[in-house]
Motif scaffolding. Structure first.
Motif, PDB file in Angstrom:
ATOM      1  N   PHE A 137      51.289 -17.498  31.168  1.00 43.87           N
ATOM      2  CA  PHE A 137      51.474 -16.079  31.452  1.00 43.87           C
ATOM      3  C   PHE A 137      50.717 -15.168  30.495  1.00 43.87           C
ATOM      4  O   PHE A 137      50.270 -14.092  30.888  1.00 43.87           O
ATOM      5  N   ALA A 175      64.621  -8.954  33.918  1.00 38.06           N
ATOM      6  CA  ALA A 175      63.889  -9.020  32.652  1.00 38.06           C
ATOM      7  C   ALA A 175      64.429  -8.017  31.635  1.00 38.06           C
ATOM      8  O   ALA A 175      64.406  -8.266  30.427  1.00 38.06           O
ATOM      9  N   ARG A 187      52.073 -22.506  33.928  1.00 40.90           N
ATOM     10  CA  ARG A 187      52.745 -21.374  33.294  1.00 40.90           C
ATOM     11  C   ARG A 187      51.929 -20.942  32.062  1.00 40.90           C
ATOM     12  O   ARG A 187      52.188 -21.381  30.945  1.00 40.90           O
ATOM     13  N   ASP A 232      57.305 -11.998  31.920  1.00 39.35           N
ATOM     14  CA  ASP A 232      57.523 -13.210  31.136  1.00 39.35           C
ATOM     15  C   ASP A 232      57.140 -12.996  29.672  1.00 39.35           C
ATOM     16  O   ASP A 232      57.718 -13.609  28.775  1.00 39.35           O
ATOM     17  N   CYS A 233      56.148 -12.117  29.447  1.00 35.42           N
ATOM     18  CA  CYS A 233      55.712 -11.802  28.080  1.00 35.42           C
ATOM     19  C   CYS A 233      56.477 -10.623  27.485  1.00 35.42           C
ATOM     20  O   CYS A 233      56.151 -10.159  26.389  1.00 35.42           O
ATOM     21  N   GLN A 234      57.482 -10.126  28.227  1.00 35.96           N
ATOM     22  CA  GLN A 234      58.289  -8.972  27.807  1.00 35.96           C
ATOM     23  C   GLN A 234      57.453  -7.709  27.624  1.00 35.96           C
ATOM     24  O   GLN A 234      57.809  -6.833  26.821  1.00 35.96           O
ATOM     25  N   ARG A 240      65.950 -17.524  41.396  1.00 38.07           N
ATOM     26  CA  ARG A 240      66.122 -16.492  40.385  1.00 38.07           C
ATOM     27  C   ARG A 240      67.606 -16.254  40.083  1.00 38.07           C
ATOM     28  O   ARG A 240      67.992 -16.066  38.938  1.00 38.07           O
ATOM     29  N   ALA A 297      53.618 -12.000  35.060  1.00 41.96           N
ATOM     30  CA  ALA A 297      53.201 -12.441  33.729  1.00 41.96           C
ATOM     31  C   ALA A 297      53.674 -11.466  32.658  1.00 41.96           C
ATOM     32  O   ALA A 297      54.121 -11.869  31.578  1.00 41.96           O
TER      33      ALA A 297
END
Length: 300
Positions: free
Chosen positions: A39, A110, A37, A76-78, A137, A73
């Motif tokens: 990302f 998200a 992980r 996950d990093c917004q 999920r 990715a």
């Protein structure tokens, strides 16, 4: 489980790429292979390839895999705008694709559009009930919203289909422990030990759960699993050694007057305490006196 050598290899390649001396695609392939992980780096290095027409065209069909990885990715990093742009490229290339539909649902999640994401996931599961990622999920989404009972329900439904998924059993066990539902947690650890009998952590945590439950039978079984943890770790697990001391002390209080059991308990307690003190004296001498005082309180 990633080995120390593999982790060092990834770190070395990551450093080379950041300093212009490594291949970003090789790095991304290694991260993918080891299921790491990272990302932020996947997003950074993935975009550097996609934004370079020459590098992108050299990927061939792998280009679409990279768009998918960058989208995940970015979520996950917004960086939701980046994720949306990547998904749009995939939608154009693969119209009506269920795999792209899964990314669309993940983007809704998200964004915090929980109801819409749940509807999208449910629709996708109707078309493919065996989609492991969507099952996971939904459970993760329920947990993120604080709906732990629903998360438990989803994980249990998932395990009815994918009984061999040790990560899911472990996740469920940890949730049960957090809720102090120790009997249910014990069942999960039993499944983990059956599927991976040589993993010391499962023996150790199962023993902890049984000790917490208490009662003579549970304590005796906990003692056996602390002992198996010690065997699997070459006698170097301090937590298991201390667990033996706790169990023998508790069993001793419940079996007073049973000479044979008292003798066996006393011998095991002494051996474990001796090994524990020896280990602390070598590795953590500053806490040796505290350990000795604690063990005296547990003396049979």
């Amino acid at each position: 489980m990633v080995s120390k050598t593999e982790e060092e290899q990834v770190n070395r390649l990551e450093s080379q790429v950041e300093n212009g001396g490594g291949d970003a695609w090789d790095y991304l392939g290694l991260v993918r292979k080891l299921k790491l992980r990272r990302f932020d780096k996947v997003l950074q290095f993935g975009l550097s390839i996609l934004n370079d027409p020459k590098q992108r065209s050299a990927l061939g069909p792998q280009e679409w895999t990279l768009y998918e990885e960058v989208a995940i990715a970015a979520m996950d990093c917004q960086c939701l705008d980046v994720a949306l742009e990547s998904i749009k490229v995939l939608q154009k290339k693969f119209p009506g694709s269920k795999r792209v539909g899964r990314l669309e649902a993940m983007l809704l999640e998200a964004k915090g559009s929980w109801a819409e994401a749940e509807t999208a996931y449910s629709s996708l599961l109707q078309d493919n009930p065996l989609d492991q990622i969507i099952h996971k999920r939904r459970a993760a989404m329920a947990k993120a919203q604080g709906n732990i009972s629903l998360a438990i329900e989803y994980i249990n439904k998932y395990l009815e289909i994918f009984m061999a998924d040790t990560d899911a059993w472990r996740e469920l066990a940890e949730i049960y422990v957090s809720l102090q539902m120790y009997k249910q947690a014990a069942f999960c650890y039993e499944e983990l030990i059956l599927s991976q009998p040589t993993v010391p952590l499962y023996h150790l945590t199962y023993a902890d759960v049984l000790y917490t439950l208490g009662g003579l039978e549970n304590l005796q079984t906990a003692k056996k699993y602390y002992a198996s943890t010690i065997d699997l770790t070459g006698g170097k697990n301090s937590r298991a050694l201390f667990g033996i001391c706790l169990c023998t002390s508790a069993i001793g209080q419940l079996t007073k007057g049973r000479n044979k059991e008292e003798k066996e308990n006393s011998e095991l307690h002494s051996l474990s305490a001796l090994a524990l003190e020896k280990g602390y004296k070598q590795r953590n001498p500053s806490k040796h006196s505290l350990l000795t005082a604690t063990l005296k309180c547990l003396k049979l």
